[in-house]
Write an enzyme that holds these catalytic residues in place. Structure first.
Site, mmCIF file in Angstrom:
data_model
loop_
_atom_site.group_PDB
_atom_site.id
_atom_site.type_symbol
_atom_site.label_atom_id
_atom_site.label_comp_id
_atom_site.label_asym_id
_atom_site.label_seq_id
_atom_site.Cartn_x
_atom_site.Cartn_y
_atom_site.Cartn_z
ATOM 1 N N ILE A 13 0.859 -1.186 0.000
ATOM 2 C CA ILE A 13 0.000 0.000 0.000
ATOM 3 C C ILE A 13 0.897 1.240 0.000
ATOM 4 C CG2 ILE A 13 -1.942 1.182 1.095
ATOM 5 C CD1 ILE A 13 -2.672 -1.413 2.498
ATOM 6 N N PRO A 14 1.540 1.517 -1.152
ATOM 7 C CA PRO A 14 2.362 2.730 -1.213
ATOM 8 C C PRO A 14 1.475 3.957 -1.003
ATOM 9 C CG PRO A 14 2.606 1.404 -3.222
ATOM 10 C CD PRO A 14 1.516 0.805 -2.416
ATOM 11 N N HIS A 15 1.919 4.837 -0.119
ATOM 12 C CA HIS A 15 1.131 6.031 0.163
ATOM 13 C C HIS A 15 2.062 7.168 0.563
ATOM 14 C CE1 HIS A 15 1.571 3.890 3.981
ATOM 15 N NE2 HIS A 15 1.520 5.073 4.578
ATOM 16 N N CYS A 16 1.610 8.397 0.326
ATOM 17 C CA CYS A 16 2.403 9.552 0.732
ATOM 18 C C CYS A 16 1.534 10.798 0.719
ATOM 19 C CB CYS A 16 3.614 9.741 -0.182
ATOM 20 S SG CYS A 16 3.226 10.172 -1.884
#
Length: 160
Positions: free
Chosen positions: A66-69
């Protein structure tokens, strides 16, 4: 409350995405989102995703990341979903390679609402039947529908 359906579009769902490496996949995510959202800078998004991964892998386990930024220029949450053609090493907590990526970008001034979106994503991805549907999707529309259909029904409150 914002739901996944409000922040995900079929154009930000990608089936049989080329993997190769974590860096290559993050580049592909940045390209996919920037193509769809003209106010998002592709290079800045890639750098923010890389910076977030340096803090600790977003590899969730069970073949999922779950790549998030937080993203400057992002005015409301944006999501994307990728199913990779070939699983890649993503430094996941369980050591397993990743083939499903559920991306979440939020404004710099993220609130509890954004934590709620991460919770919704995690809830969707913990169901084995949903994971099977996501992995069997043959095109972007089918991948999108599998995500939308996996959302829990809204809770109705009794006035008792």
């Amino acid at each position: 409350m914002i739901s996944i359906e409000q922040i995900l579009t079929p154009s930000r769902c990608l089936v049989n995405a080329l993997g190769g490496s974590k860096k290559r996949v993050l580049e592909q995510i940045a390209h996919l989102v920037a193509n769809d959202q003209s106010d998002i800078d592709e290079d800045a998004l890639f750098e923010n995703l890389i910076a977030r991964e340096r803090l600790g892998s977003t590899g969730f386990g069970n073949g999922i990341a779950i790549p998030h930024c937080r993203m400057p220029g992002c005015t409301s949450p944006i999501s994307a979903v990728l199913h990779l053609e070939t699983p890649i090493d993503f430094d996941s907590i369980d050591g397993e390679p990743v083939d499903l990526l559920f991306v979440l970008l939020v404004p710099e001034e993220a609130t509890d609402e954004h934590l709620e979106l991460l919770r919704q994503i995690a809830t969707i991805l913990e169901k084995p039947t949903t994971l099977e549907q996501l992995r069997q999707a043959t095109n972007s529309e089918a991948l999108y529908k599998a995500v939308i259909n996996a959302q829990p029904a809204p809770q109705l409150h009794n006035a008792d």
